[in-house]
Design a protein around this motif. Structure first.
Motif, PDB file in Angstrom:
ATOM      1  N   PRO A  89       0.843  -1.212   0.000  1.00  0.00           N
ATOM      2  CA  PRO A  89       0.000   0.000   0.000  1.00  0.00           C
ATOM      3  C   PRO A  89       0.871   1.252   0.000  1.00  0.00           C
ATOM      4  O   PRO A  89       2.022   1.244   0.447  1.00  0.00           O
ATOM      5  CB  PRO A  89      -0.799  -0.129   1.299  1.00  0.00           C
ATOM      6  N   GLY A  90       0.298   2.351  -0.492  1.00  0.00           N
ATOM      7  CA  GLY A  90       1.048   3.594  -0.606  1.00  0.00           C
ATOM      8  C   GLY A  90       1.599   4.090   0.718  1.00  0.00           C
ATOM      9  O   GLY A  90       2.756   4.522   0.795  1.00  0.00           O
ATOM     10  N   GLU A  91       0.788   4.042   1.781  1.00  0.00           N
ATOM     11  CA  GLU A  91       1.241   4.510   3.080  1.00  0.00           C
ATOM     12  C   GLU A  91       2.377   3.641   3.617  1.00  0.00           C
ATOM     13  O   GLU A  91       3.292   4.126   4.278  1.00  0.00           O
ATOM     14  CB  GLU A  91       0.078   4.520   4.089  1.00  0.00           C
ATOM     15  N   THR A  92       2.321   2.343   3.316  1.00  0.00           N
ATOM     16  CA  THR A  92       3.386   1.434   3.753  1.00  0.00           C
ATOM     17  C   THR A  92       4.695   1.781   3.054  1.00  0.00           C
ATOM     18  O   THR A  92       5.757   1.830   3.677  1.00  0.00           O
ATOM     19  CB  THR A  92       2.992  -0.022   3.446  1.00  0.00           C
ATOM     20  N   ASN A 133      10.431  13.587   3.815  1.00  0.00           N
ATOM     21  CA  ASN A 133       9.753  13.310   2.560  1.00  0.00           C
ATOM     22  C   ASN A 133       8.765  14.431   2.294  1.00  0.00           C
ATOM     23  O   ASN A 133       7.858  14.685   3.094  1.00  0.00           O
ATOM     24  CB  ASN A 133       9.019  11.962   2.652  1.00  0.00           C
ATOM     25  N   LYS A 134       8.931  15.126   1.180  1.00  0.00           N
ATOM     26  CA  LYS A 134       8.089  16.279   0.883  1.00  0.00           C
ATOM     27  C   LYS A 134       6.650  15.892   0.614  1.00  0.00           C
ATOM     28  O   LYS A 134       5.781  16.749   0.557  1.00  0.00           O
ATOM     29  CB  LYS A 134       8.674  17.036  -0.308  1.00  0.00           C
ATOM     30  N   ARG A 135       6.400  14.596   0.427  1.00  0.00           N
ATOM     31  CA  ARG A 135       5.031  14.170   0.184  1.00  0.00           C
ATOM     32  C   ARG A 135       4.269  13.973   1.488  1.00  0.00           C
ATOM     33  O   ARG A 135       3.106  13.603   1.473  1.00  0.00           O
ATOM     34  CB  ARG A 135       5.029  12.873  -0.614  1.00  0.00           C
ATOM     35  N   ALA A 136       4.930  14.195   2.635  1.00  0.00           N
ATOM     36  CA  ALA A 136       4.288  13.966   3.922  1.00  0.00           C
ATOM     37  C   ALA A 136       4.385  15.212   4.793  1.00  0.00           C
ATOM     38  O   ALA A 136       5.238  16.076   4.582  1.00  0.00           O
ATOM     39  CB  ALA A 136       4.932  12.778   4.621  1.00  0.00           C
ATOM     40  N   GLY A 164      -4.273   7.895   3.696  1.00  0.00           N
ATOM     41  CA  GLY A 164      -3.347   9.018   3.730  1.00  0.00           C
ATOM     42  C   GLY A 164      -2.640   9.184   5.059  1.00  0.00           C
ATOM     43  O   GLY A 164      -1.680   9.943   5.163  1.00  0.00           O
ATOM     44  N   VAL A 165      -3.097   8.475   6.108  1.00  0.00           N
ATOM     45  CA  VAL A 165      -2.395   8.484   7.389  1.00  0.00           C
ATOM     46  C   VAL A 165      -1.223   7.512   7.299  1.00  0.00           C
ATOM     47  O   VAL A 165      -1.401   6.340   6.982  1.00  0.00           O
ATOM     48  CB  VAL A 165      -3.337   8.104   8.548  1.00  0.00           C
ATOM     49  N   ARG A 180       1.465  11.636  11.217  1.00  0.00           N
ATOM     50  CA  ARG A 180       2.195  11.855   9.963  1.00  0.00           C
ATOM     51  C   ARG A 180       1.250  11.481   8.825  1.00  0.00           C
ATOM     52  O   ARG A 180       0.727  10.366   8.776  1.00  0.00           O
ATOM     53  CB  ARG A 180       3.422  10.952   9.941  1.00  0.00           C
ATOM     54  N   ILE A 181       0.985  12.416   7.917  1.00  0.00           N
ATOM     55  CA  ILE A 181       0.006  12.197   6.854  1.00  0.00           C
ATOM     56  C   ILE A 181       0.577  12.635   5.510  1.00  0.00           C
ATOM     57  O   ILE A 181       1.554  13.377   5.444  1.00  0.00           O
ATOM     58  CB  ILE A 181      -1.311  12.967   7.131  1.00  0.00           C
ATOM     59  N   ARG A 182      -0.056  12.171   4.441  1.00  0.00           N
ATOM     60  CA  ARG A 182       0.320  12.630   3.111  1.00  0.00           C
ATOM     61  C   ARG A 182      -0.005  14.116   2.989  1.00  0.00           C
ATOM     62  O   ARG A 182      -0.942  14.625   3.598  1.00  0.00           O
ATOM     63  CB  ARG A 182      -0.438  11.844   2.042  1.00  0.00           C
TER      64      ARG A 182
END
Length: 276
Positions: A89-92, A133-136, A164-165, A180-182
């Motif tokens: 998964p993306g969050e992983t 990470n700039k995506r978070a 997104g979490v 910490r979130i996207r």
């Protein structure tokens, strides 16, 4: 009890123990727990992998642990595998990437380490360091009603359902949760999810220009549609969740002596499961 359920129980216990800063050095020094967490990173159950990553992320918060964690056989390779695996998964993947960057930077010159340590002190009110990470991004919540382990479990369940979490940690003494979130997820979604429990109410904590803190309530009419996370299975039910057993050390933050007794049990499980 199935082998998979045993693995999920153990990794969740290790995650909860690692959440306590007093336990982090001992977990990494233990001969069985860190190698076991690395093996959990390749587990077929995505929740086992995610919980193992959260445990590793907690352990990496201790600067003294990073060199040993980076050098541990299979650690960096396993993190890369999680990041590159198409089924993750993306969050992983994002969480694995953050851990990889933290460990990869370990061992630099002392001047760089001193600078990073100073930056960490300036941000010690937050659990997760910087914006590797700039995506978070990091959101700090003050949660009225966050009084005990039962309420904490309700809050965990609400946050885990939000797509997104990435990760979160609790500061029970001050009724706060650092999430910490996207970067594309609105903080209001966190407030909506926690307020939906009907027994807790979330407000956002922000820094002021003079370095102070300001607690901002979410607007009553600002409830946003929360996109549920279907990639990661739910946690264990309350009646099976090890964190709800009051006689376990994981429910008593700061109890390193009792916690280390449980570490011995976890190490024995890992030894039986993975070493022949």
């Amino acid at each position: 009890m199935s082998a998979e359920l045993d693995a999920l129980t153990v990794v969740n216990q290790l995650r909860d123990l690692a959440a306590d800063p007093l336990n982090r050095r001992a977990i990494v020094e233990d001969q069985g727990c860190l190698p076991g967490l690395i093996l959990f990173l390749d587990h077929p159950n995505p929740q086992v992998v995610y919980s193992a990553l959260l445990a590793v992320r907690y352990l990496a918060e201790c600067r003294a642990n990073r060199e040993k964690m980076k050098a541990e056989l299979g650690m960096m390779l396993s993190l890369q595998n999680v990041m590159q695996k198409s089924t993750s998964p993306g969050e992983t993947k994002l969480l694995a990437s953050e851990i990889y960057e933290i460990l990869q930077s370990a061992g630099k010159e002392e001047a760089e380490q001193a600078e990073a340590a100073a930056a960490s002190c300036r941000r010690k009110a937050q659990f997760f360091l910087g914006s590797n990470n700039k995506r978070a991004k990091t959101v700090v919540l003050h949660i009225d009603g966050l009084d005990d382990s039962t309420r904490r479990s309700l809050c965990e369940e609400a946050l885990l359902k939000i797509r997104g979490v990435i990760s979160f940690t609790f500061q029970m003494a001050v009724k706060r949760c650092v999430v910490r979130i996207r970067s594309d997820l609105k903080a209001e979604a966190l407030g909506t999810a926690i307020n939906s429990t009907k027994v807790m109410k979330a407000q956002q904590v922000v820094k002021t220009e003079d370095g102070g803190e300001l607690i901002l309530p979410f607007q009553e009419d600002s409830a946003v549609l929360v996109e549920e996370n279907t990639d990661i299975p739910d946690y264990l039910p309350e009646e099976e969740s090890p964190s709800q057993e009051q006689d376990k050390a994981v429910t008593r933050v700061g109890s390193i002596t009792d916690g280390m007794g449980w570490l011995s049990t976890a190490a024995n499980f890992l030894s039986r499961s993975f070493y022949w």
